[in-house]
Scaffold this active site. Structure first.
Site, PDB file in Angstrom:
ATOM      1  CE  LYS A   1      12.890-151.746 -11.756  1.00 41.58           C
ATOM      2  NZ  LYS A   1      11.879-150.788 -11.323  1.00 41.58           N
TER       3      LYS A   1
ATOM      4  CE  LYS B   1      12.694-154.540  -9.009  1.00 47.87           C
ATOM      5  NZ  LYS B   1      11.845-153.405  -9.058  1.00 47.87           N
TER       6      LYS B   1
HETATM    7  C1  PBG Z   1       8.622-149.708 -10.285  1.00 43.52           C
HETATM    8  C2  PBG Z   1       9.014-150.999  -9.682  1.00 43.52           C
HETATM    9  C3  PBG Z   1       8.887-152.287 -10.195  1.00 43.52           C
HETATM   10  C4  PBG Z   1       9.299-153.162  -9.183  1.00 43.52           C
HETATM   11  C5  PBG Z   1       9.683-152.380  -8.109  1.00 43.52           C
HETATM   12  N1  PBG Z   1       9.516-151.045  -8.441  1.00 43.52           N
HETATM   13  C6  PBG Z   1       8.321-152.804 -11.452  1.00 43.52           C
HETATM   14  C7  PBG Z   1       8.892-152.496 -12.745  1.00 43.52           C
HETATM   15  O1  PBG Z   1       9.984-151.930 -12.877  1.00 43.52           O
HETATM   16  O2  PBG Z   1       8.197-152.811 -13.699  1.00 43.52           O
HETATM   17  C8  PBG Z   1       9.302-154.666  -9.270  1.00 43.52           C
HETATM   18  C9  PBG Z   1       9.202-155.379  -7.985  1.00 43.52           C
HETATM   19  C10 PBG Z   1       8.819-156.808  -8.079  1.00 43.52           C
HETATM   20  O3  PBG Z   1       8.676-157.414  -9.159  1.00 43.52           O
HETATM   21  O4  PBG Z   1       8.628-157.387  -7.002  1.00 43.52           O
HETATM   22  N2  PBG Z   1       9.392-149.242 -11.310  1.00 43.52           N
END
Ligand code: PBG
Length: 341
Positions: A213, A266
């Site tokens: 991520k 992601k």
């Molecule tokens: C929580 C999380 C996030 C997303 C999914 N879970 C945001 C982040 O890490 O700031 C992003 C999902 C999206 O942008 O659609 N940590």
């Protein structure tokens, strides 16, 4: 006949070559819709899509998220209506994000039995037992400071955060979640969550780890939706640096060693190379998150009449599958379900 010059000779060779090459005509298999369908390598299937839902406290609330046209924050009653309609359209799975009424420095809402995601999960499973409920396990939506972990002196602490995450995962499983999806990027959280789930009688609940991520600008609209923007600094001390790909493979390997059942990359579209490398690395199922910013860009261009929304969405999702993903989390899921009917 006069002898041919070397130049003429190579020209003739070239012509012969070209004629020869035309024995292979790639266009033959593109000549009709049936043939194209027959040789098509990648397909979008609704059972491969997961649809994200944002749940708030209250009743009768269905508040549009301005940066994500078509997506809403909803109270549990309204959410159940949407689940009913997406189930009718053929979708099989949702991932839940909670926006608690109160945030605190312990992320109480994340692990409380009465937390918003816990209650939403129980309600969905009661009414739609077939619907697969994935619980996003993170602390940012529940922390007053908006970070994905415990904060001390401006630093995000790893190990104390992992303890809370494990607790949150168990309470989500207890509420009926079918899959636990940690999205925090703390080290060692998959092992800790696996251990806690097993110790609490949830050995059968799989973990879908947000393994690679990245600290991405594409999460902008989500932070409006989940009200989870960090109040100071950013997430680059725990989420991955976008230029790195070998590091993503290390993250994925570690999560597999720690017991992940599904690994995730992601965002998706700017990271197709990572999905494809992950595909070569592991035989585990790979999920890709087609994130909020990717969704909103397509929606904005479509609203301006600059692109054909249906074509572009299906092309994006096909690209993510073609890169090697088995599962896609996407806000486009209900539109796709309607188009593919
Ligand atoms: C929580 C999380 C996030 C997303 C999914 N879970 C945001 C982040 O890490 O700031 C992003 C999902 C999206 O942008 O659609 N940590």
């Amino acid at each position: 006949m006069s002898p041919v010059s070397p130049t003429q000779n190579s020209l003739t060779a070239n012509v012969l070559d070209r004629n020869d090459r035309l024995k292979t005509r790639m266009r033959r298999l593109r000549s009709s819709p049936v043939l194209r369908g027959m040789v098509r390598e990648t397909h979008i299937r609704l059972e491969k899509l997961i649809y994200p839902l944002f749940i708030v406290e209250g009743k009768g609330i269905r508040k549009p998220i301005s940066s994500m046209p078509g997506v809403h924050q909803q109270s549990i009653d309204e959410m159940l209506r949407e689940v009913e309609s997406i189930a009718e359209s053929g979708l099989r799975s949702v991932i839940l994000f909670g926006i608690p009424e109160k945030k605190d420095p312990e992320a109480t809402g994340a692990w409380h039995a009465d937390g918003i995601v816990q209650r939403a999960t129980t309600e969905i499973k009661k009414r739609f037992p077939e619907m697969l409920v994935v619980a996003d396990t993170c602390l940012c939506e529940y922390m007053s400071h908006g970070h994905c972990g415990v904060v001390e002196d401006g630093r995000i602490l790893n190990d104390p955060s992992v303890d809370i995450l494990a607790r949150a995962a168990v309470s989500q499983a207890r509420a009926g979640a079918d899959v636990i999806a940690p999205s925090d990027m703390m080290d060692g959280r998959v092992a800790a969550i696996r251990h806690a789930l097993d110790a609490s009688g949830f050995a059968d609940i799989p973990i879908m780890a947000y393994s690679a991520k990245y600290a991405s600008g594409f999460y902008g609209p989500f932070r409006e939706a989940a009200e989870s923007a960090p109040q100071f600094g950013d997430r680059s001390s725990y989420q991955m640096d976008p230029p790195n790909s070998r590091e993503a493979l290390r993250e994925i390997e570690l999560d597999i060693e720690e017991g992940a059942d599904i690994v995730m990359v992601k965002p998706a579209l700017a990271y197709l190379d990572i999905i494809s490398k992950a595909r070569e690395l592991t035989n585990l199922p790979i999920a890709a998150y087609n994130v909020s910013g990717e969704y909103s860009m397509v929606k904005a261009a479509a609203a301006n009449g600059w692109i054909d929304e249906r074509r572009v969405v299906l092309e994006c999702l096909t690209g993510i599958f073609r890169a090697g993903a088995d599962i896609i989390i996407t806000y486009h899921a209900p539109d796709v379900a309607a188009w593919l009917r």
